[in-house]
Design a protein around this motif. Structure first.
Motif, PDB file in Angstrom:
ATOM      1  N   PRO A 291     -34.959 -33.689 -20.569  1.00  0.00           N
ATOM      2  CA  PRO A 291     -34.373 -32.873 -19.487  1.00  0.00           C
ATOM      3  C   PRO A 291     -33.075 -32.155 -19.876  1.00  0.00           C
ATOM      4  O   PRO A 291     -32.936 -30.952 -19.590  1.00  0.00           O
ATOM      5  CB  PRO A 291     -34.145 -33.887 -18.358  1.00  0.00           C
ATOM      6  N   PRO A 292     -32.093 -32.847 -20.543  1.00  0.00           N
ATOM      7  CA  PRO A 292     -30.884 -32.112 -20.951  1.00  0.00           C
ATOM      8  C   PRO A 292     -31.168 -30.987 -21.939  1.00  0.00           C
ATOM      9  O   PRO A 292     -30.541 -29.921 -21.873  1.00  0.00           O
ATOM     10  CB  PRO A 292     -30.005 -33.198 -21.585  1.00  0.00           C
TER      11      PRO A 292
ATOM     12  N   VAL B  45     -33.948 -29.225 -22.184  1.00  0.00           N
ATOM     13  CA  VAL B  45     -34.568 -28.127 -21.429  1.00  0.00           C
ATOM     14  C   VAL B  45     -33.509 -27.358 -20.640  1.00  0.00           C
ATOM     15  O   VAL B  45     -33.488 -26.121 -20.639  1.00  0.00           O
ATOM     16  CB  VAL B  45     -35.662 -28.665 -20.490  1.00  0.00           C
ATOM     17  N   ALA B  46     -32.613 -28.100 -19.974  1.00  0.00           N
ATOM     18  CA  ALA B  46     -31.544 -27.447 -19.203  1.00  0.00           C
ATOM     19  C   ALA B  46     -30.646 -26.624 -20.114  1.00  0.00           C
ATOM     20  O   ALA B  46     -30.238 -25.503 -19.768  1.00  0.00           O
ATOM     21  CB  ALA B  46     -30.725 -28.501 -18.462  1.00  0.00           C
TER      22      ALA B  46
ATOM     23  N   ILE C 179     -32.444 -23.408 -21.096  1.00  0.00           N
ATOM     24  CA  ILE C 179     -32.427 -22.437 -19.996  1.00  0.00           C
ATOM     25  C   ILE C 179     -31.046 -21.797 -19.865  1.00  0.00           C
ATOM     26  O   ILE C 179     -30.926 -20.573 -19.673  1.00  0.00           O
ATOM     27  CB  ILE C 179     -32.833 -23.132 -18.679  1.00  0.00           C
ATOM     28  N   PHE C 180     -29.995 -22.611 -19.996  1.00  0.00           N
ATOM     29  CA  PHE C 180     -28.632 -22.089 -19.909  1.00  0.00           C
ATOM     30  C   PHE C 180     -28.371 -21.060 -21.003  1.00  0.00           C
ATOM     31  O   PHE C 180     -27.793 -19.986 -20.747  1.00  0.00           O
ATOM     32  CB  PHE C 180     -27.635 -23.234 -20.012  1.00  0.00           C
TER      33      PHE C 180
END
Length: 279
Positions: A27-28, A30-31, A34-35
């Motif tokens: 999850p981190p 992927v985030a 995206i950022f």
């Protein structure tokens, strides 16, 4: 039988590893991806004056990323030296604030009369912004380094002091009754009852304080100059070019990462010190 148990243990370990990766790692990442994509798209606009992530890392790769500890004299040093200088100041200021804050918090919290006398003063002083103390510290010390350390001290002491005071005041009455039954003297009461019960509150204050210390030193160094990550950011801004903007952004990323590590370090120490039943 042994082979079956070994197989089950391996399967459980693999399952735990898979669960950890899927919940804590993926999850981190992927985030973050995206950022970075959003950052790149926003900075790719024709009217954008800020570099995107690709431009930032390409312009700072050599020497700021590949050689973080280069030293060309004066304040022309790599980000490794800049951050180390800031961390040394934070270490001095935070250690002083932790020592004074814990001792003073215990004394104030244990005496209701003293608490009622000084609490209004503390509440006023803790709302003063960190940089507002800098002119006072410069006038008092006449030097940049002790002035910056004082700003760290006066900024980070309040959460430590206040949380310690609250911890002492929240001591359960059952603990006090036990101390009376066992007839614990002052030092024994402090070591066996008061301090252990206050430790969770102390570490809450320390965790807040270390974050404020890092914020304060970056802001203070922008004004006092010398070697330090705050000074580096301010000097780069005052000689702004497209490359310097990339250097500022990279420095901000380093500041955020170091702040995260400091917070996690205090949290890790707290997890080892605070008893499980008090968490």
């Amino acid at each position: 039988m042994t082979a079956t148990l070994g197989s089950r243990t391996r399967k459980k370990a693999q399952s735990d590893l898979t669960k950890f990766i899927s919940q804590k790692i993926v999850p981190p990442l992927v985030a973050l991806g995206i950022f970075l994509v959003i950052w790149q798209l926003l900075c790719s606009a024709p009217n954008s004056n800020l570099p995107g992530p690709i431009e930032t890392f390409s312009e700072t790769w050599d020497p700021f990323i590949t050689q973080p500890f280069f030293d060309n004299g004066e304040s022309d040093k790599g980000l490794g030296w800049q951050i180390l200088s800031s961390l040394i100041r934070v270490g001095f200021g935070f250690s002083l604030s932790a020592t004074v804050g814990i001792v003073l918090g215990i004394l104030v919290g244990a005496n209701p009369l003293v608490y009622n006398a000084v609490d209004p003063i503390f509440q006023v002083l803790r709302t003063v912004p960190p940089l507002a103390w800098l002119p006072i510290s410069l006038a008092a010390f006449q030097q940049a380094n002790p002035s910056a350390i004082f700003v760290i001290f006066i900024t980070s002491i309040w959460p430590i002091l206040i949380n310690t005071t609250v911890g002492v005041q929240q001591l359960p009455q059952d603990y006090r009754n036990v101390a009376r039954v066992l007839r614990l003297s002052g030092p024994k009461y402090f070591v066996k009852i008061l301090f252990p019960a206050t430790v969770p509150y102390i570490f809450t204050g320390l965790r807040i304080g270390i974050g404020l210390s890092w914020l304060a030193i970056v802001a203070a160094e922008m004004l006092v100059g010398g070697v330090g990550i705050g000074s580096f950011i301010w000097d780069a801004y005052n000689t702004t070019t497209d490359t310097n903007l990339s250097e500022i952004i990279l420095a901000l990323i380093y500041v955020g990462l170091v702040g995260l590590l400091l917070d996690r370090l205090v949290g890790f120490v707290a997890s080892k010190v605070v008893p499980e039943e008090q968490k």
